[in-house]
Write a protein that holds these residues in place. Structure first.
Motif, PDB file in Angstrom:
ATOM      1  N   MET A 177       0.832  -1.197   0.014  1.00 58.76           N
ATOM      2  CA  MET A 177      -0.064   0.022  -0.030  1.00 58.76           C
ATOM      3  C   MET A 177       1.062   1.144   0.038  1.00 58.76           C
ATOM      4  SD  MET A 177      -2.881   0.953   2.747  1.00 58.76           S
ATOM      5  CE  MET A 177      -1.755   1.538   3.785  1.00 58.76           C
ATOM      6  N   LYS A 178       0.473   2.249  -0.755  1.00 58.21           N
ATOM      7  CA  LYS A 178       0.858   3.638  -0.712  1.00 58.21           C
ATOM      8  C   LYS A 178       1.116   4.351   0.668  1.00 58.21           C
ATOM      9  CE  LYS A 178       0.306   5.875  -4.792  1.00 58.21           C
ATOM     10  NZ  LYS A 178      -0.213   6.878  -5.748  1.00 58.21           N
ATOM     11  N   ALA A 179       2.170   4.858   1.037  1.00 59.85           N
ATOM     12  CA  ALA A 179       2.134   5.612   2.271  1.00 59.85           C
ATOM     13  C   ALA A 179       1.468   6.756   2.147  1.00 59.85           C
ATOM     14  CB  ALA A 179       3.663   5.743   2.924  1.00 59.85           C
ATOM     15  N   PHE A 180       0.883   7.301   3.283  1.00 61.13           N
ATOM     16  CA  PHE A 180       0.316   8.530   3.157  1.00 61.13           C
ATOM     17  C   PHE A 180       0.906   9.346   4.080  1.00 61.13           C
ATOM     18  CE2 PHE A 180      -2.310  12.272   3.519  1.00 61.13           C
ATOM     19  CZ  PHE A 180      -3.432  12.289   2.360  1.00 61.13           C
ATOM     20  N   THR A 181       1.666  10.439   3.692  1.00 57.41           N
ATOM     21  CA  THR A 181       2.086  11.610   4.755  1.00 57.41           C
ATOM     22  C   THR A 181       1.708  12.836   4.801  1.00 57.41           C
ATOM     23  OG1 THR A 181       4.036  11.784   3.378  1.00 57.41           O
ATOM     24  CG2 THR A 181       4.256  10.192   5.073  1.00 57.41           C
ATOM     25  N   THR A 182       2.123  13.490   3.773  1.00 53.55           N
ATOM     26  CA  THR A 182       1.608  14.965   3.652  1.00 53.55           C
ATOM     27  C   THR A 182       1.105  15.256   1.999  1.00 53.55           C
ATOM     28  OG1 THR A 182       2.782  16.049   5.201  1.00 53.55           O
ATOM     29  CG2 THR A 182       1.981  17.514   3.644  1.00 53.55           C
ATOM     30  N   VAL A 183       0.039  15.642   1.901  1.00 51.73           N
ATOM     31  CA  VAL A 183      -0.570  15.728   0.343  1.00 51.73           C
ATOM     32  C   VAL A 183      -1.012  17.013   0.207  1.00 51.73           C
ATOM     33  CG1 VAL A 183      -2.188  15.224  -1.322  1.00 51.73           C
ATOM     34  CG2 VAL A 183      -0.853  13.401  -0.152  1.00 51.73           C
ATOM     35  N   LYS A 184      -0.358  17.843  -0.624  1.00 50.49           N
ATOM     36  CA  LYS A 184      -1.006  19.169  -1.082  1.00 50.49           C
ATOM     37  C   LYS A 184      -1.358  19.163  -2.758  1.00 50.49           C
ATOM     38  CE  LYS A 184      -0.138  24.033  -1.817  1.00 50.49           C
ATOM     39  NZ  LYS A 184       0.647  25.229  -2.031  1.00 50.49           N
ATOM     40  N   GLY A 185      -2.919  19.100  -2.357  1.00 48.87           N
ATOM     41  CA  GLY A 185      -3.474  18.671  -3.761  1.00 48.87           C
ATOM     42  C   GLY A 185      -4.726  19.658  -4.276  1.00 48.87           C
ATOM     43  N   LEU A 186      -4.732  19.735  -5.479  1.00 46.81           N
ATOM     44  CA  LEU A 186      -5.905  20.434  -5.989  1.00 46.81           C
ATOM     45  C   LEU A 186      -7.253  19.616  -5.514  1.00 46.81           C
ATOM     46  CD1 LEU A 186      -6.593  22.839  -8.315  1.00 46.81           C
ATOM     47  CD2 LEU A 186      -6.772  20.936  -9.805  1.00 46.81           C
ATOM     48  N   VAL A 187      -8.421  20.645  -5.496  1.00 44.57           N
ATOM     49  CA  VAL A 187      -9.662  20.200  -4.898  1.00 44.57           C
ATOM     50  C   VAL A 187     -10.608  20.105  -5.988  1.00 44.57           C
ATOM     51  CG1 VAL A 187     -11.293  20.428  -2.966  1.00 44.57           C
ATOM     52  CG2 VAL A 187      -8.975  21.096  -2.520  1.00 44.57           C
ATOM     53  N   CYS A 188     -11.148  18.928  -5.995  1.00 45.75           N
ATOM     54  CA  CYS A 188     -12.505  18.954  -7.108  1.00 45.75           C
ATOM     55  C   CYS A 188     -13.704  18.812  -6.096  1.00 45.75           C
ATOM     56  CB  CYS A 188     -12.328  17.706  -7.815  1.00 45.75           C
ATOM     57  SG  CYS A 188     -13.553  17.479  -9.015  1.00 45.75           S
ATOM     58  N   PRO A 189     -14.661  19.618  -6.252  1.00 46.32           N
ATOM     59  CA  PRO A 189     -16.047  19.529  -5.566  1.00 46.32           C
ATOM     60  C   PRO A 189     -16.995  18.984  -5.963  1.00 46.32           C
ATOM     61  CG  PRO A 189     -15.963  21.639  -6.866  1.00 46.32           C
ATOM     62  CD  PRO A 189     -14.489  21.030  -7.017  1.00 46.32           C
ATOM     63  N   LEU A 190     -17.609  17.997  -5.516  1.00 47.65           N
ATOM     64  CA  LEU A 190     -18.661  16.959  -6.080  1.00 47.65           C
ATOM     65  C   LEU A 190     -19.688  17.450  -5.205  1.00 47.65           C
ATOM     66  CD1 LEU A 190     -19.607  14.872  -8.010  1.00 47.65           C
ATOM     67  CD2 LEU A 190     -19.018  12.977  -6.443  1.00 47.65           C
ATOM     68  N   ASP A 191     -20.665  18.444  -5.530  1.00 42.92           N
ATOM     69  CA  ASP A 191     -21.822  18.818  -4.687  1.00 42.92           C
ATOM     70  C   ASP A 191     -23.019  18.208  -4.663  1.00 42.92           C
ATOM     71  OD1 ASP A 191     -23.320  20.463  -2.727  1.00 42.92           O
ATOM     72  OD2 ASP A 191     -22.935  22.248  -4.039  1.00 42.92           O
ATOM     73  N   ARG A 192     -23.065  16.796  -3.986  1.00 43.49           N
ATOM     74  CA  ARG A 192     -24.312  16.089  -4.128  1.00 43.49           C
ATOM     75  C   ARG A 192     -24.201  15.037  -2.862  1.00 43.49           C
ATOM     76  NH1 ARG A 192     -25.122  13.193  -9.779  1.00 43.49           N
ATOM     77  NH2 ARG A 192     -24.361  14.790 -10.584  1.00 43.49           N
ATOM     78  N   ALA A 193     -25.236  14.890  -2.202  1.00 42.24           N
ATOM     79  CA  ALA A 193     -25.233  13.910  -0.786  1.00 42.24           C
ATOM     80  C   ALA A 193     -25.406  12.395  -1.536  1.00 42.24           C
ATOM     81  CB  ALA A 193     -26.304  14.313   0.060  1.00 42.24           C
ATOM     82  N   ASN A 194     -25.141  11.457  -0.853  1.00 41.42           N
ATOM     83  CA  ASN A 194     -25.724  10.227  -0.855  1.00 41.42           C
ATOM     84  C   ASN A 194     -24.960   9.580  -2.199  1.00 41.42           C
ATOM     85  OD1 ASN A 194     -27.235  10.036   1.559  1.00 41.42           O
ATOM     86  ND2 ASN A 194     -28.629  10.983   0.413  1.00 41.42           N
ATOM     87  N   VAL A 195     -23.767  10.135  -2.519  1.00 39.12           N
ATOM     88  CA  VAL A 195     -23.114   9.478  -3.699  1.00 39.12           C
ATOM     89  C   VAL A 195     -22.775   8.049  -3.182  1.00 39.12           C
ATOM     90  CG1 VAL A 195     -21.110   9.314  -4.933  1.00 39.12           C
ATOM     91  CG2 VAL A 195     -22.496  11.785  -4.462  1.00 39.12           C
ATOM     92  N   ASP A 196     -23.303   7.199  -4.104  1.00 39.97           N
ATOM     93  CA  ASP A 196     -23.266   5.546  -3.791  1.00 39.97           C
ATOM     94  C   ASP A 196     -22.189   4.900  -4.525  1.00 39.97           C
ATOM     95  OD1 ASP A 196     -24.526   4.513  -6.415  1.00 39.97           O
ATOM     96  OD2 ASP A 196     -26.072   5.826  -5.575  1.00 39.97           O
TER      97      ASP A 196
END
Lengths: 468, 212
Positions: free
Chosen positions: B1-20
């Motif tokens: 598994m890829k380790a996760f330490t610090t990420v600075k990343g572009l944000v994508c907004p998915l504006d809907r609830a209950n995404v299945d």
């Protein structure tokens, strides 16, 4: 000693090791496996040079990809066939307590097959790479769905890394009206608490209306716990549980039966046990339910109407309602009983057991499907359910009405095989999810009970089965 | 598994609830017997205008210009901003596989469905729960500012905005340890093999009917 919930008892009896932050290693008694979520787990095991910790915990079947007709022609879709053949090969290589492959007479939907074989027993932990594993909680087994990495983890270690959930009691007291079923209870609960209402909880279903349900009804109810957000649902052990289990192929032998029963009878919540949340419904108040949107919480009574998004105060919810109506092709205010349907699906791990088929058949006996309904699929949950239904003549009732009587499998619940809705088609379905595209891209799903689905097939639109 | 330490990343907004998870990766792509390659079919039914099937050349399919993932300004996003009950429904781990394969390293939402939430950690994908009002604020800022990026520091358990506002999040010590170090959980568990064997022997004696 403090009073314990059923969930407390099941949890604490399976803890192998606990860390300071409350993370535990939870021992797993039964591992159910199907073809879709297992290939990468077996591959991981092979790559690491590991063997299953206890292959006699494994019960496997092929259900998601299998066709429901023309079994003599095999599986036509090459990638579906490859997935099923991969399961064949993996079970052959690694071993299992039991395997019911494609075309076996005991094959069927994993959540129908497990209980039917007595492979699901009270007091067990049961996992499967499938969210509807909650079904098995009907036997007072701690059962929940897991991902494929966890499938591999259970294969390799016979444990799961887990954190204890909170506990919720959903109590349904009173007597259901004739024609109202476990499916309607489940949908009414989801309508009340929402699809995230049970997130973080293990739900125990109790009360006199639950005690009065058959095991089939309890399985339907626990099956839908995940649609309320709860990974597991539970019903305490009683005589109905014991009567169902006795004599099944993997149930305890005669000499072990009494000891097993003595233990199983302790699998109830103690008097005075505390739950983190309690939800109460009156059985008499529950009418047949019909979903109108693209989430199981978008549900109303059969005598209700499609709601008006403009009346929702929360903007995210309002937009969600509007998007759902657009997708479903419905206008706000439309009476549910005026919604016409194109197809009907009676089946799935929610509603494909013998009792479900009996309920559907009872509604339609001597009647024909409406001409406007293009297809009515009846898909039994297993080869055993199919054989039982045929012994009772139910298949004839269905085919006389113009319904199609198929071979067992998951079928149009998730449309991984050839059974699916075309874009824009509207379906009365006894399955568990009305998500966008679930039954086929652009398909429109309304969740109902088997009796309501059958009645809709005859009428061509939703009707109140209580007065049908 | 890829380790996760610090990420600075572009944000994508998915504006809907209950995404299945059916929406995250539709069922036809679950026929694969591999763990990788799901990224091009992430949100397939929303992302493309035609019907997707395994084996298609996704690079020539007509894309839906109205779906947020296709907005040029969000190309290369590593942080998905979402609403309540993200990842509900099916247990398919193909959902986090698809998100990770696409390039996402973290999903921020006010709440997640339990199974999806759990599956993320197994794949180096960090699900972060922040209060609904904070998520609202992040949606507003993301939409108002092109190139909006968040800095996620797992060791410090913080999400920091470009203006320097910082929000803490919870994670269990066990999950944090595994993610920071990219650890194989099976290997860790097998350190307790003796305890598992001892438990099993006791259980076999007490409930022999479970060991047929």
């Amino acid at each position: 000693m403090t009073a314990q919930t059923l969930y407390d008892k099941l949890w604490s009896s399976h803890v192998v090791h606990e860390e300071a932050d409350g993370t535990v290693l939870l021992y797993i008694d039964r591992h159910l496996i199907h073809e879709v979520t297992s290939p990468q787990a077996f591959e991981g095991l092979k790559l690491a040079g590991r063997q299953p910790w206890r292959n006699s915990s494994i019960v496997a079947t092929a259900d998601h990809n299998t066709p429901t007709d023309h079994w003599d022609e095999g599986i036509k879709d090459p990638i579906s066939r490859q997935q099923v053949e991969t399961l064949d090969a993996n079970i052959k290589h690694f071993g299992a307590l039991a395997y019911f492959p494609f075309k076996d007479r005991n094959q069927g939907i994993v959540h129908v097959v497990g209980p039917e074989q007595g492979a699901t027993l009270p007091g067990m932990t049961v996992v499967c790479g499938d969210s509807h594993t909650s079904t098995h909680g009907a036997f007072a087994a701690l059962a929940h769905g897991i991902g494929t990495s966890e499938v591999e983890h259970v294969l390799a270690t016979q444990t799961l890394v887990a954190k204890k959930s909170k506990s919720m009691l959903v109590r349904v007291d009173g007597q259901l009206q004739p024609g109202v079923t476990a499916k309607d209870i489940a949908l009414a609960i989801i309508g009340k608490i929402g699809t995230a209402g049970g997130t973080g909880y293990a739900i125990e279903f109790g009360g006199s209306a639950i005690r009065a349900l058959s095991m089939e009804g309890r399985m339907t109810l626990c099956n839908m716990a995940i649609e309320a957000g709860a990974r597991s649902g539970l019903v305490a052990v009683d005589q109905i549980t014991l009567d169902y289990v006795k004599g099944r192929p993997f149930a305890p032998s005669a000499e072990q039966w009494e000891a097993a029963v003595a233990y199983w009878k302790t699998l109830v919540s103690d008097e005075g046990a505390q739950f983190d949340a309690v939800v109460e419904l009156k059985a008499e108040d529950i009418a047949p339910q019909v979903t109108w949107g693209t989430s199981p919480e978008m549900v109303t009574d059969v005598n209700g109407r499609v709601p008006n998004p403009a009346e929702q105060a929360d903007p995210v919810k309002r937009e969600g309602y509007q998007r759902a109506l657009n997708y479903m092709g419905l206008a706000a205010g439309t009476p549910i009983q005026q919604i016409g349907i194109d197809k009907v699906f009676i089946g799935s791990c929610t509603n494909s057991r013998i009792e479900d088929l009996r309920e559907a058949a009872a509604v339609i006996k001597g009647r024909k499907k409406a001409d406007s309904v293009k297809l009515v699929l009846v898909v039994p949950g297993s080869g055993n359910v199919k054989a039982q239904a045929e012994a009772e003549g139910l298949d004839k009732v269905f085919t006389d009405a113009g319904f199609e009587w198929r071979e067992p499998g998951c079928s149009m619940c998730l449309a991984m095989n050839a059974d699916r809705l075309e874009p824009g088609e509207r379906c009365a379905s006894t399955s568990n999810r009305n998500f966008e595209g679930r039954q086929g891209q652009g398909g429109r799903t309304h969740l109902v009970s088997p009796a309501m689905a059958a009645a809709a097939a005859i009428a061509g639109h939703f009707v109140d089965v209580r007065t049908f | 598994m890829k380790a996760f330490t610090t990420v600075k990343g572009l944000v994508c907004p998915l504006d809907r609830a209950n995404v299945d998870t059916d929406a995250i990766i539709p069922k036809q792509f679950l026929k694969s017997i591999k763990r990788s390659g799901f990224g091009p079919n992430l949100f397939d039914e929303w992302r493309y205008l035609d019907h997707g099937e395994p084996g298609m050349d996704n690079s020539v399919r007509p894309v839906n210009p109205d779906f947020v993932l296709n907005f040029p300004r969000y190309a290369g996003a590593q942080v998905l901003l979402a609403r309540e009950n993200f990842g509900c429904g099916s247990s398919r781990e193909h959902a986090p596989w698809a998100l990770e394969d696409y390039g996402f390293r973290a999903v921020i939402a006010p709440s997640f469905a339990d199974i999806f939430f759990n599956n993320c950690y197994k794949n180096g994908l960090l699900p972060i729960v922040l209060p609904a009002d904070v998520v609202d604020q992040l949606f507003r800022e993301t939409e108002a500012n092109e190139g909006y990026a968040l800095t996620i520091d797992l060791a410090a358990q913080t999400v920091t905005t470009p203006s320097g506002a910082s929000f803490g999040f919870d994670i269990t010590a066990h999950r944090k340890h595994c993610l920071l170090n990219g650890l194989d959980e099976i290997g860790l568990t097998l350190q307790h093999a003796d305890a598992i064997r001892a438990y099993e022997a006791k259980r076999r004696a007490e409930q022999p009917w479970l060991y047929r």
